[in-house]
Design an enzyme around this catalytic site. Structure first.
Site, PDB file in Angstrom:
ATOM      1  CD1 TRP A 101      37.334 -19.323 -73.369  1.00 24.13           C
ATOM      2  CD2 TRP A 101      39.230 -20.047 -74.319  1.00 24.13           C
ATOM      3  NE1 TRP A 101      38.077 -18.227 -73.732  1.00 24.13           N
ATOM      4  CE2 TRP A 101      39.242 -18.631 -74.315  1.00 24.13           C
ATOM      5  CE3 TRP A 101      40.317 -20.725 -74.872  1.00 24.13           C
ATOM      6  CZ2 TRP A 101      40.301 -17.897 -74.839  1.00 24.13           C
ATOM      7  CZ3 TRP A 101      41.371 -19.987 -75.398  1.00 24.13           C
ATOM      8  CH2 TRP A 101      41.355 -18.591 -75.370  1.00 24.13           C
ATOM      9  CG  ASP A 169      39.574 -23.486 -68.751  1.00 21.43           C
ATOM     10  OD1 ASP A 169      40.043 -22.661 -67.941  1.00 21.43           O
ATOM     11  OD2 ASP A 169      39.664 -23.339 -69.992  1.00 21.43           O
ATOM     12  CE  LYS A 193      41.944 -14.789 -70.237  1.00 20.62           C
ATOM     13  NZ  LYS A 193      41.567 -16.142 -70.576  1.00 20.62           N
TER      14      LYS A 193
HETATM   15  C1  LIG Z   1      41.926 -17.134 -71.629  1.00 18.84           C
HETATM   16  C2  LIG Z   1      41.395 -18.507 -71.463  1.00 18.84           C
HETATM   17  C3  LIG Z   1      42.124 -19.627 -71.870  1.00 18.84           C
HETATM   18  C4  LIG Z   1      43.453 -19.531 -72.570  1.00 18.84           C
HETATM   19  O1  LIG Z   1      44.429 -19.025 -71.788  1.00 18.84           O
HETATM   20  P1  LIG Z   1      45.933 -18.855 -72.351  1.00 18.84           P
HETATM   21  O2  LIG Z   1      46.663 -18.503 -71.112  1.00 18.84           O
HETATM   22  O3  LIG Z   1      45.883 -17.770 -73.377  1.00 18.84           O
HETATM   23  O4  LIG Z   1      46.335 -20.151 -72.933  1.00 18.84           O
HETATM   24  C5  LIG Z   1      41.592 -20.881 -71.642  1.00 18.84           C
HETATM   25  N1  LIG Z   1      40.384 -21.019 -71.060  1.00 18.84           N
HETATM   26  C6  LIG Z   1      39.652 -19.955 -70.662  1.00 18.84           C
HETATM   27  C7  LIG Z   1      38.340 -20.180 -70.001  1.00 18.84           C
HETATM   28  C8  LIG Z   1      40.132 -18.668 -70.849  1.00 18.84           C
HETATM   29  O5  LIG Z   1      39.417 -17.611 -70.454  1.00 18.84           O
END
Ligand SMILES: *Cc1c(COP(=O)(O)O)cnc(C)c1O
Length: 358
Positions: A101, A169, A193
């Site tokens: 990521w 993030d 998530k």
């Molecule tokens: C799932 C995830 C993303 C991407 O998320 P989307 O909503 O699919 O764009 C980005 N960073 C992390 C850490 C993730 O777990």
């Protein structure tokens, strides 16, 4: 009949009472005669839903008044571009690459400025680089980190205190532990998530970082305009905000972030202990100091056993344990909404499978 346990990395399991409440309110929200899906986002009813969710989130994470909370669309990947457009000022931007990521975040930021890796643990991504080794530039607009690498199972347990604003993030670990707001400038998290359903991205931004968007930044993704409009610059992901609000209430009633933090420690420690005690039958390859409490990637010593493992798990009511395609093997995601008995059931199944196929 009891529902099976869902270990998916995302979109992920939701608290069962939240699903039940959403179902009960589907046709008629609080006597309004309509579903939340059908409401004007500018109506008084939706205003209540929106502001209750916002207030609950601020309370759960003890977000200080000088941070704005935005409810946006775009997802984690969208905000990889939206962040540099808003606070990158054309660069320099430093990014710590600790997994898939953050690698994507760096690649996206490069489109909008001089973005460089401050450290890079690829291609294996099984550890965290020592903060002292990060190559940070004193004039960087910000430093990007991924707090929890969902695919590689690497989590930054504590955030560093840096000179430059830290961007985190937190898509896959938000609300599983407190945030040290004195150390961050901006935190973003896709909802699907650990918060709710896809479509909503939470953004926490320190007020002094607003007001510097690049001219090419789309207005609907301009954090300053969205903050001024109280997240109603354009239609927000209204139903996803509603579901997130139900999850926030569920979380608060169960002891809030402190309780989730303690549960995350118990759940992940139990699973790692079972993997480590299997005599090499199962293995997690991440440095123990960097192991994620949310996403546990692991392997069976003989790769050919992965498919029968997954088939047997499904029969045992343990769903979506397949590893990410780029890593292979298996992965168990242990988000807030995954009940502790799910982890106990998975550990029982690990033992059972090893006895049968060992
Ligand atoms: C799932 C995830 C993303 C991407 O998320 P989307 O909503 O699919 O764009 C980005 N960073 C992390 C850490 C993730 O777990």
């Amino acid at each position: 009949m009891a529902r099976p346990y869902n270990f998916c990395a995302g979109p992920a399991t939701l608290p069962e009472p939240v699903l039940a409440q959403a179902a009960a309110e589907m046709l008629d929200w609080h006597g309004q005669g309509l579903s939340v899906m059908e409401m004007s986002h500018r109506s008084e009813a939706f205003g209540q839903i929106h502001h209750a969710a916002l207030a609950r989130l601020r309370e759960l994470l003890a977000v200080p008044a000088h941070f704005r909370i935005l409810f946006m669309q775009g997802g984690g990947l969208g905000h990889n571009a939206i962040v540099p457009l808003n606070i990158g000022r054309g660069g320099p931007i430093d990014a710590v690459v600790s997994g898939a990521w953050s690698a994507k975040s760096l690649a996206e930021a490069r489109r909008y400025g001089d973005a460089q890796p401050a450290a890079d643990t690829g291609p294996d991504y099984t550890r965290l680089p020592d903060v002292a080794s990060w190559r940070l530039r004193s004039d960087a607009a910000y430093v990007h980190v991924c707090g929890n690498e969902t695919i590689h199972g690497v989590e930054m347990a504590t955030l560093p205190a840096l000179e430059r604003p830290l961007v985190v993030d937190a898509s896959s670990h938000i609300l599983s532990r407190p945030v040290d707001w004195s150390r961050v400038g901006l935190v973003f998290a896709g909802a699907q998530k650990n918060v709710g359903i896809a479509g909503l991205t939470l953004v926490f931004v320190r007020e002094d970082l607003l007001g510097h968007a690049l001219p090419i930044c789309p207005s609907a993704f301009n954090y300053t305009l969205v903050a001024q409009a109280d997240s109603l610059f354009n239609t927000p992901p209204a139903y996803a905000i509603y579901v997130a609000g139900l999850v926030f209430d569920w979380l608060a009633a169960r002891g809030g972030v402190a309780a989730m933090d303690a549960a995350a420690a118990r759940k992940s420690q139990a699973l790692y202990a079972a993997i480590d005690a299997s005599g090499g039958y199962y293995a997690n390859r991440v440095d123990p100091a960097a192991r994620s409490r949310m996403n546990v990637p692991f392997f069976i010593h003989d790769e050919r056993l992965t498919a029968p493992f997954l088939a047997g798990a499904k029969d045992a009511g343990l769903l979506q344990l397949k590893g990410h395609a780029s890593v292979g093997g298996l992965r168990a995601s242990l988000y807030n909404a995954l009940p502790e008995p799910a982890v106990a059931a998975l550990i029982d199944y690990l033992h059972h499978f090893q006895r049968r196929h060992g």
